[in-house]
Design a protein around this motif. Structure first.
Motif, PDB file in Angstrom:
ATOM      1  N   THR A  88      17.111 -12.016 -16.022  1.00 14.79           N
ATOM      2  CA  THR A  88      18.141 -10.764 -16.580  1.00 14.79           C
ATOM      3  C   THR A  88      19.470 -11.832 -17.340  1.00 14.79           C
ATOM      4  OG1 THR A  88      19.468 -10.757 -14.609  1.00 14.79           O
ATOM      5  CG2 THR A  88      17.810  -9.149 -15.043  1.00 14.79           C
ATOM      6  N   PHE A  89      20.019 -11.069 -18.061  1.00 16.51           N
ATOM      7  CA  PHE A  89      20.985 -11.709 -18.753  1.00 16.51           C
ATOM      8  C   PHE A  89      22.074 -12.059 -18.006  1.00 16.51           C
ATOM      9  CE2 PHE A  89      23.927 -12.379 -22.574  1.00 16.51           C
ATOM     10  CZ  PHE A  89      25.049 -12.325 -22.062  1.00 16.51           C
ATOM     11  N   ASN A  90      22.639 -13.434 -18.054  1.00 16.65           N
ATOM     12  CA  ASN A  90      23.724 -13.955 -17.475  1.00 16.65           C
ATOM     13  C   ASN A  90      24.516 -14.835 -18.417  1.00 16.65           C
ATOM     14  OD1 ASN A  90      25.107 -16.508 -15.950  1.00 16.65           O
ATOM     15  ND2 ASN A  90      24.393 -15.075 -14.118  1.00 16.65           N
ATOM     16  N   LYS A  91      25.802 -14.390 -18.399  1.00 20.31           N
ATOM     17  CA  LYS A  91      26.683 -14.616 -19.497  1.00 20.31           C
ATOM     18  C   LYS A  91      27.065 -16.298 -19.260  1.00 20.31           C
ATOM     19  CE  LYS A  91      31.274 -13.597 -21.928  1.00 20.31           C
ATOM     20  NZ  LYS A  91      32.310 -12.733 -21.782  1.00 20.31           N
ATOM     21  N   VAL A  92      27.167 -16.784 -17.961  1.00 17.04           N
ATOM     22  CA  VAL A  92      27.628 -18.337 -17.937  1.00 17.04           C
ATOM     23  C   VAL A  92      26.333 -18.962 -18.374  1.00 17.04           C
ATOM     24  CG1 VAL A  92      27.916 -19.652 -16.189  1.00 17.04           C
ATOM     25  CG2 VAL A  92      29.063 -17.885 -16.041  1.00 17.04           C
ATOM     26  N   ASP A  93      25.269 -18.469 -18.015  1.00 18.79           N
ATOM     27  CA  ASP A  93      23.885 -19.229 -18.563  1.00 18.79           C
ATOM     28  C   ASP A  93      23.729 -19.326 -19.869  1.00 18.79           C
ATOM     29  OD1 ASP A  93      21.405 -20.358 -17.795  1.00 18.79           O
ATOM     30  OD2 ASP A  93      20.415 -18.603 -18.657  1.00 18.79           O
ATOM     31  N   TYR A  94      24.128 -17.973 -20.440  1.00 20.25           N
ATOM     32  CA  TYR A  94      23.956 -17.732 -22.108  1.00 20.25           C
ATOM     33  C   TYR A  94      24.717 -18.701 -22.633  1.00 20.25           C
ATOM     34  CZ  TYR A  94      24.209 -15.903 -26.683  1.00 20.25           C
ATOM     35  OH  TYR A  94      24.467 -15.647 -28.209  1.00 20.25           O
ATOM     36  N   TYR A  95      26.079 -18.925 -22.429  1.00 17.32           N
ATOM     37  CA  TYR A  95      26.896 -19.959 -22.969  1.00 17.32           C
ATOM     38  C   TYR A  95      26.444 -21.351 -22.694  1.00 17.32           C
ATOM     39  CZ  TYR A  95      29.950 -16.513 -24.543  1.00 17.32           C
ATOM     40  OH  TYR A  95      30.982 -15.484 -25.250  1.00 17.32           O
ATOM     41  N   ALA A  96      25.883 -21.592 -21.678  1.00 18.33           N
ATOM     42  CA  ALA A  96      25.300 -22.859 -21.122  1.00 18.33           C
ATOM     43  C   ALA A  96      24.215 -23.401 -21.947  1.00 18.33           C
ATOM     44  CB  ALA A  96      25.331 -23.202 -19.698  1.00 18.33           C
ATOM     45  N   HIS A  97      23.255 -22.267 -22.001  1.00 16.82           N
ATOM     46  CA  HIS A  97      21.715 -22.606 -22.338  1.00 16.82           C
ATOM     47  C   HIS A  97      21.257 -21.589 -23.287  1.00 16.82           C
ATOM     48  CE1 HIS A  97      21.575 -25.597 -19.206  1.00 16.82           C
ATOM     49  NE2 HIS A  97      21.673 -24.590 -18.415  1.00 16.82           N
ATOM     50  N   PRO A  98      21.984 -21.545 -24.620  1.00 21.38           N
ATOM     51  CA  PRO A  98      21.516 -20.276 -25.463  1.00 21.38           C
ATOM     52  C   PRO A  98      20.174 -20.485 -26.185  1.00 21.38           C
ATOM     53  CG  PRO A  98      23.172 -21.984 -26.450  1.00 21.38           C
ATOM     54  CD  PRO A  98      22.916 -22.444 -25.197  1.00 21.38           C
ATOM     55  N   VAL A  99      19.808 -21.675 -25.824  1.00 19.70           N
ATOM     56  CA  VAL A  99      18.400 -21.655 -26.395  1.00 19.70           C
ATOM     57  C   VAL A  99      17.188 -20.999 -25.504  1.00 19.70           C
ATOM     58  CG1 VAL A  99      17.672 -23.564 -24.800  1.00 19.70           C
ATOM     59  CG2 VAL A  99      16.499 -23.553 -27.125  1.00 19.70           C
ATOM     60  N   HIS A 100      17.731 -20.483 -24.059  1.00 18.45           N
ATOM     61  CA  HIS A 100      16.815 -19.794 -23.487  1.00 18.45           C
ATOM     62  C   HIS A 100      16.732 -18.330 -23.626  1.00 18.45           C
ATOM     63  CE1 HIS A 100      17.504 -23.028 -20.222  1.00 18.45           C
ATOM     64  NE2 HIS A 100      16.650 -23.511 -21.173  1.00 18.45           N
ATOM     65  N   TYR A 101      17.594 -17.774 -24.776  1.00 19.12           N
ATOM     66  CA  TYR A 101      17.701 -16.650 -25.151  1.00 19.12           C
ATOM     67  C   TYR A 101      17.285 -16.529 -26.587  1.00 19.12           C
ATOM     68  CZ  TYR A 101      20.396 -16.033 -21.064  1.00 19.12           C
ATOM     69  OH  TYR A 101      20.862 -15.877 -19.528  1.00 19.12           O
ATOM     70  N   SER A 102      16.903 -14.975 -26.800  1.00 21.16           N
ATOM     71  CA  SER A 102      16.674 -14.614 -28.302  1.00 21.16           C
ATOM     72  C   SER A 102      17.427 -13.401 -28.817  1.00 21.16           C
ATOM     73  CB  SER A 102      15.053 -14.379 -28.368  1.00 21.16           C
ATOM     74  OG  SER A 102      14.606 -13.663 -27.442  1.00 21.16           O
ATOM     75  N   SER A 103      17.573 -13.096 -29.917  1.00 22.53           N
ATOM     76  CA  SER A 103      18.143 -12.094 -30.419  1.00 22.53           C
ATOM     77  C   SER A 103      17.382 -10.958 -30.628  1.00 22.53           C
ATOM     78  CB  SER A 103      18.986 -12.355 -31.890  1.00 22.53           C
ATOM     79  OG  SER A 103      19.585 -11.146 -32.211  1.00 22.53           O
ATOM     80  N   VAL A 104      17.811  -9.679 -30.030  1.00 20.11           N
ATOM     81  CA  VAL A 104      17.205  -8.527 -30.170  1.00 20.11           C
ATOM     82  C   VAL A 104      17.932  -7.423 -30.958  1.00 20.11           C
ATOM     83  CG1 VAL A 104      15.732  -8.745 -28.182  1.00 20.11           C
ATOM     84  CG2 VAL A 104      18.017  -7.757 -27.809  1.00 20.11           C
ATOM     85  N   PHE A 105      19.134  -7.913 -31.633  1.00 17.97           N
ATOM     86  CA  PHE A 105      20.133  -7.093 -32.220  1.00 17.97           C
ATOM     87  C   PHE A 105      19.274  -6.285 -33.573  1.00 17.97           C
ATOM     88  CE2 PHE A 105      24.059  -5.966 -34.048  1.00 17.97           C
ATOM     89  CZ  PHE A 105      24.072  -5.710 -35.388  1.00 17.97           C
ATOM     90  N   HIS A 106      18.335  -6.966 -34.245  1.00 12.55           N
ATOM     91  CA  HIS A 106      17.527  -6.076 -35.160  1.00 12.55           C
ATOM     92  C   HIS A 106      16.561  -5.223 -34.565  1.00 12.55           C
ATOM     93  CE1 HIS A 106      14.799  -9.332 -33.368  1.00 12.55           C
ATOM     94  NE2 HIS A 106      13.904  -8.663 -33.943  1.00 12.55           N
ATOM     95  N   GLN A 107      16.379  -5.180 -33.373  1.00 13.24           N
ATOM     96  CA  GLN A 107      15.724  -4.249 -32.538  1.00 13.24           C
ATOM     97  C   GLN A 107      16.473  -2.966 -32.098  1.00 13.24           C
ATOM     98  OE1 GLN A 107      13.488  -6.684 -29.898  1.00 13.24           O
ATOM     99  NE2 GLN A 107      11.736  -7.245 -31.406  1.00 13.24           N
ATOM    100  N   ARG A 108      17.658  -3.395 -31.264  1.00 13.13           N
ATOM    101  CA  ARG A 108      18.319  -2.469 -30.376  1.00 13.13           C
ATOM    102  C   ARG A 108      19.401  -1.974 -31.271  1.00 13.13           C
ATOM    103  NH1 ARG A 108      19.384  -5.850 -24.951  1.00 13.13           N
ATOM    104  NH2 ARG A 108      17.180  -6.183 -24.110  1.00 13.13           N
ATOM    105  N   VAL A 109      20.150  -2.519 -32.235  1.00 10.32           N
ATOM    106  CA  VAL A 109      21.185  -2.176 -32.741  1.00 10.32           C
ATOM    107  C   VAL A 109      21.081  -1.874 -34.177  1.00 10.32           C
ATOM    108  CG1 VAL A 109      23.935  -2.715 -33.332  1.00 10.32           C
ATOM    109  CG2 VAL A 109      22.449  -3.252 -31.171  1.00 10.32           C
ATOM    110  N   ALA A 110      20.586  -2.843 -34.946  1.00 10.18           N
ATOM    111  CA  ALA A 110      20.628  -2.693 -36.547  1.00 10.18           C
ATOM    112  C   ALA A 110      20.076  -1.721 -37.276  1.00 10.18           C
ATOM    113  CB  ALA A 110      20.091  -4.164 -37.199  1.00 10.18           C
ATOM    114  N   PRO A 111      18.704  -1.025 -36.605  1.00  9.75           N
ATOM    115  CA  PRO A 111      18.255  -0.001 -37.023  1.00  9.75           C
ATOM    116  C   PRO A 111      18.714   1.361 -37.236  1.00  9.75           C
ATOM    117  CG  PRO A 111      16.678  -1.105 -35.624  1.00  9.75           C
ATOM    118  CD  PRO A 111      17.977  -1.749 -35.528  1.00  9.75           C
ATOM    119  N   TYR A 112      20.047   1.520 -36.190  1.00  5.50           N
ATOM    120  CA  TYR A 112      20.822   2.530 -36.309  1.00  5.50           C
ATOM    121  C   TYR A 112      22.118   2.437 -36.842  1.00  5.50           C
ATOM    122  CZ  TYR A 112      17.229   2.614 -32.838  1.00  5.50           C
ATOM    123  OH  TYR A 112      15.843   2.784 -32.093  1.00  5.50           O
ATOM    124  N   ALA A 113      22.644   1.266 -37.493  1.00  6.14           N
ATOM    125  CA  ALA A 113      23.823   1.193 -37.912  1.00  6.14           C
ATOM    126  C   ALA A 113      23.732   1.467 -39.637  1.00  6.14           C
ATOM    127  CB  ALA A 113      24.052  -0.397 -37.827  1.00  6.14           C
TER     128      ALA A 113
END
Length: 1060
Positions: free
Chosen positions: A277-302
């Motif tokens: 699951t998402f962990n903010k500390v881990d995200y800032y330390a290892h952003p390479v472990h995460y991928s963007s889903v903005f284009h799926q969750r947010v942008a289609p409705y904006a």
């Protein structure tokens, strides 16, 4: 020249539109007249500029000298970096230098500073004890960025075939003030609420990224429109439902609001590993472990993306070009992007260039992957202006100077760094031609940049070292100087480094990231370096920093919270305040008192007082007659507890008063004298928002003898009005001026969107008080003549009123009680020929109220028809009131009939209750709106016409949970000078709207009163007020820090000076 107390102000030359100044004329006036040795300045020399928002003559008027030659100045201030050829020898400079992270493009500027043996202070590095920057323009960027985009949005929709209210809005710089720009946005909002938006473009959804100052500023403007915020998880369903509503409206096919959604990183990225699951500390330390889903969750409705969040290359993009192209193929209705961060090629990849104030938009067509300079055609419009705050040059300069002027005196008189407080020493990059110890890392980083060699004690190139490893450092490397510590560790162990990658955070909330190739001659040295860096990270963790290790070293800095939690869980007792009451005002007061340590620790400690206490966290005890009310008040507030207390129980009240340092009473005024006597007895301070009445004034000497301060009139009106007035009057007196006229206008009103009834008025409390206030006699002085207004004529004396900077508001005023007492209170009675205070209402209110009064609705006497158990209907009683005006009797059958609007108008005119048919028509509409004509029996509790109208107003003119109120306070003083200087009109305006957050409505009245009384309480808790006795907030020891703290709470005055 250093420390000679002479300040120079540079003329800005970096950009055509740069019109800001580090100090306004009013700041200069205060500095020049405060006296040497305090915050005062010997001289201020201002370089002439025909572009600056403040004219040269305005600086001259307050005592500044105008000259291109700054040779005699020891401290020279600017906003942006100056040209290299203007840097003088042995001077101190302060501006945004962008050099402390060894930015390549600005190293020539730093070299020039060092070569000239100058000193350099960077505004970006002046931070408070909470680690946050004290000098920044983020909110102004957000405000201007959204207004500019709304301006373009109207044009874009027009090109697509839709006329919208946005089309009437100008760009930010087109308005004379931020207030005027806001008023224009409010006017747009009113048109949306009244006329709606076309169904073909609805719903319009604004997505704001981030929650920092930039986002807050943009949302501040957005909230002036009729709006609803949507949680990101509910975005798809909410957008679908809103679209259905607009389409189902067969008659209008319109939408009457816009929608907002605030997203943060946890909303638009997810771990690549589906089991995590998402962990903010881990995200800032290892952003390479995460991928963007903005284009799926947010942008289609904006509809609009308002990008306010800082981004670095190591993080996933918010929206890539390919993702945008894919969305376009699916029919995404995104209309545009306001990239306030101006992150070129950054989080939104297709924003590939910045725009300018004169040409703020370009159009990107994702279908053809092409860029265009016009608004016509397919695609979306994009705004990316990199100098947005200067569009509100006056307000942003005022905001900047308000803070800078607090410590510029220290910089101007400092000859050595040891003369300065620590937060200013840490902001000094260079002193006397040498880098300070905090910034000794800069040459090492520059060498690594330029030579691409390993930099070490022996200057050996990388090929000489046998062992190497990659080390990544992330965190507040530069603003907390961790980079110094890390490089010292490497070199102390005989190692060396090569800077492979460096991405620097552009705000105090953003972390920086560096990758180093660390090398050593033997494996044991490399192991020692690794161990030392690990220990450094662990020691940082003890200080509130965070560290993690996973094949690479991560060094981070977080907020210092542990020490506070330890104290909360321990036995240390903190100072306490007792809050009496649990009404609407209590919630914002309790919230502020409980969070004062976080919000005000820096501003409180800047206040000069040798007796000041360092406590910055307090326990808040909220006491109410009913436990449930107190518990509801403190819901969600840390450091607060609720108790049941009957203030009539002297013993119980005494017990709680003895446990606290200060009592804050938000009870009705009739309780205050008794509470004050108990506070004097127990030597506890007291704060109220109520007027000083006769009973309270009699306690003055007793309070003085007991060493107790009883601070009264610390609300809005009275309260903020006192403080605004005294600040303006004292500033005029400091400049040897005489106040010839003082006028003050104040009103609690519905926001324009909520003013949806014939009276354009609503009540937060019982209407009885407001109606009685409109029947009080008034006295004021106008051009030397004392004018008396009878209470029965007060509503008839209303005068139409406009505030030029708020042109959207059609207002009127009526005199407010006895204005003459304020001449004595403010010590202007002898010099001012006009002293006038008034109450504000929307235009048309008073003529209707006057007419209702003449009909008889404000009569408080028991009415014969209301004496019995069996009450008449509202309609019958209306007939009874109106029949009294007839010369001939009216038959009883007629009295039983319910009147329609035309009949009410006729009868009102026959009774001569108003002057014209227009007023009679408005009154009739009001009567029918209130239901005073209805065939419904009057409740048994009503015994007078006054009771009836108060009941109906309470029922029909109350705010709904989603409606906002508004507070408007406006002062004007006319100042004459004996030395021939032109007469000045000083104006100060406060405009506040109620806030709806998380579904809860806090009224503007409750905020302005609650926050102000809480600030008065804080000043006493911190021992900042030394005066004893019964006092008002009219002395500098109260109003100076209080106004600063109100501004920190985003309750800010708009000030301007006009000459004639």
């Amino acid at each position: 020249m250093l420390g000679n107390g002479v300040i120079g102000v540079l003329s800005e030359s970096s950009n055509l539109w740069e019109r800001r100044a580090p100090l306004t004329p009013s700041h200069c006036a205060r500095l020049l007249h405060s006296g040497k040795g305090k915050s005062g300045i010997e001289r201020i020399i201002v370089q002439p500029s025909t572009r600056r928002i403040f004219h040269d003559s305005q600086y001259e008027d307050v005592g500044c000298e105008i000259s291109d030659d700054l040779y005699e100045c020891g401290l020279i201030l600017g906003v942006k970096q100056p040209m290299l050829d203007v840097i003088l020898e042995n001077r101190a400079y302060a501006f945004f230098s962008h050099t402390h992270k060894a930015q390549k493009e600005n190293m020539p500027l730093l070299d020039k500073i060092l070569a000239q043996r100058a000193s350099l202070y960077d505004y970006e590095l002046i931070v408070g004890e909470n680690g946050k920057r004290l000098l920044a323009f983020g909110k102004f960027a957000g405000r201007a960025g959204l207004i500019d985009f709304l301006h373009g949005l109207g044009k874009r929709y027009l090109s697509l075939g839709y006329s919208t209210p946005f089309l009437s809005l100008g760009a930010s710089y087109m308005y004379p003030s931020l207030a005027a720009a806001k008023a224009a946005v409010i006017a747009v909002g009113e048109e949306i609420a009244a006329q709606g938006l076309p169904a073909g473009i609805s719903p319009i959804v604004f997505v704001f990224t981030g929650t920092g100052n930039v986002s807050q500023g943009a949302q501040e403007i957005f909230k002036l429109l009729p709006h609803t915020f949507i949680d990101v998880s509910k975005l798809p369903e909410a957008v679908r439902q809103a679209g259905d509503v607009a389409q189902r409206s067969r008659l209008t096919r319109r939408s009457f609001q816009v929608y907002g959604c605030v997203v943060t990183c946890q909303d638009f990225v997810e771990p690549k590993d589906p089991t995590k699951t998402f962990n903010k500390v881990d995200y800032y330390a290892h952003p390479v472990h995460y991928s963007s889903v903005f284009h799926q969750r947010v942008a289609p409705y904006a509809s609009v993306i308002v990008n306010c969040m800082y981004w670095e290359k190591r993080f996933p993009r918010l929206l890539s070009t390919q993702q945008m192209q894919d969305l376009a193929k699916k029919g995404c209705h995104l209309i545009g992007v306001s990239d306030i961060t101006c992150d070129i090629g950054g989080s939104i990849e297709f924003i590939n260039k910045s725009t300018s104030i004169e040409n703020p938009f370009f159009r990107y067509n994702p279908t053809t992957d092409s860029y265009h300079e016009d608004m016509n055609g397919d695609g979306l419009i994009c705004l990316a202006i990199d100098i947005l705050p200067t569009e509100f040059s006056r307000e942003s300069s005022q905001h900047f100077g308000d803070i800078l002027s607090q410590f510029v005196g220290s910089l101007a008189w400092a000859k050595n760094l040891t003369d300065l407080p620590s937060h200013l020493r840490r902001a000094c990059i260079a002193h006397g031609g040498a880098l300070t110890s905090f910034y000794e890392y800069i040459p090492r980083m520059r060498n690594s940049y330029s030579n691409d060699l390993i930099v070490d004690a022996g200057n050996f190139p990388s090929s000489k070292r046998k062992y190497s490893t990659m080390v990544s450092l992330s965190g507040h490397l530069f603003d907390q100087f961790l980079i110094n510590e890390a490089l010292d560790v490497i070199e102390a162990a005989g190692g060396s480094f090569r800077l492979v990658k460096c991405e620097v955070g552009q705000s105090t909330n953003a972390m920086s990231y560096s990758e180093l190739e660390v090398s050593a001659d033997d494996i044991s040295s490399l192991d020692q370096i690794s161990e030392s860096l690990t220990l450094l990270a662990k020691s940082s963790h003890k200080d509130g920093r965070a560290f993690s290790k996973d094949k690479e070293f991560i060094l981070k800095v977080g907020k210092v919270n542990e020490s506070i939690e330890t104290e909360r869980n321990g036995s240390v007792r903190r100072p306490a305040v007792l809050v009496l009451g649990a009404g609407m005002v209590c919630k914002p007061a309790a919230e502020l008192l409980a969070s004062a340590g976080d919000m005000f620790s820096n501003s409180l400690k800047r206040c000069e007082s040798t007796d000041a206490q360092e406590e910055d966290e307090f326990e808040v005890i909220v006491a109410s007659l009913y436990q449930k009310d107190a518990e509801e008040t403190i819901e969600g507030i840390v450091n607060a507890r609720a108790v049941q207390l009957d203030v009539a129980d002297y013993e119980s009240l005494s017990k709680y008063v003895s446990k606290v340092l200060v009592v804050l009473s938000l009870l009705p005024p009739s309780f205050h004298a008794t509470i004050a006597e108990l506070c004097i007895e127990q030597k506890r301070h007291l704060v109220t928002a109520s007027y000083v009445d006769h009973a309270m004034s009699l306690l003055n000497e007793r309070a003085k003898d007991a060493g107790v301060t009883i601070l009264c009139e610390m609300g809005l009106d009275p309260g903020i009005d006192h403080m605004m007035a005294m600040q303006m009057i004292n500033q005029a007196h400091v400049r040897k001026g005489k106040v010839r006229s003082f006028t003050s206008y104040c009103g609690g009103l519905p926001s324009p969107a909520a003013a949806d009834n014939p009276l354009a008025y609503k009540f937060s409390w019982s209407p009885a008080g407001a109606i009685r206030a409109g029947r009080n006699p008034a006295t004021y002085k106008y051009l030397g003549e004392v004018v008396n207004v009878d209470g029965n004529d007060l509503f008839d004396s209303a005068v139409s009123f406009r505030i030029p900077d708020l042109p959207a508001f059609a207002l009127e005023y009526i005199p407010n009680r006895n204005s003459l007492v304020y001449g004595d209170l403010y010590a202007i009675c002898a010099e001012a020929s006009t002293i006038f205070r008034a109450t504000l209402r929307y235009e048309g209110f008073s003529e209707i109220m006057a007419c209702l009064g003449k009909i008889g609705f404000f009569d408080t006497r028991v009415h014969p028809k209301l004496k019995g158990v069996q009450k008449p209907t509202f309609g019958n009683f209306l007939n009874e009131l109106l029949k009294n005006g007839y010369a001939t009797p009216v038959c009883s059958e007629k009295l039983q009939c319910s009147l329609d609007e035309k009949e009410i108008i006729r009868d009102v005119m026959l009774r001569e209750c108003c002057r014209d048919a227009s007023t009679a028509r408005k009154t009739a509409k009001t009567i029918r709106f209130l239901g005073l004509h209805e065939d419904v029996q009057i409740p048994e509790a009503c015994s007078s016409a006054f009771d009836i109208v108060c009941l109906r107003m309470q029922e029909r003119l109350s705010y709904s949970s989603k409606e906002q109120d508004m507070v408007l306070l406006h002062h004007e003083i006319q100042v004459e000078y004996p030395d021939g200087r032109p007469t000045e009109t000083h104006k100060a305006t406060l405009l506040e709207f109620g806030k709806i957050e998380n579904g809860k409505n806090t009224t503007a009245m409750a905020r302005t009163v609650g926050i102000t009384v809480a600030i008065g309480t804080l000043l006493l808790l911190q021992n900042r007020i030394q005066t004893k006795g019964v006092i008002r907030p009219i002395d500098p020891e109260v109003y100076i820090p209080a106004l600063e703290m109100l501004e920190a709470c985003e309750i800010k005055l708009m000030e301007k000076i006009e000459t004639s």
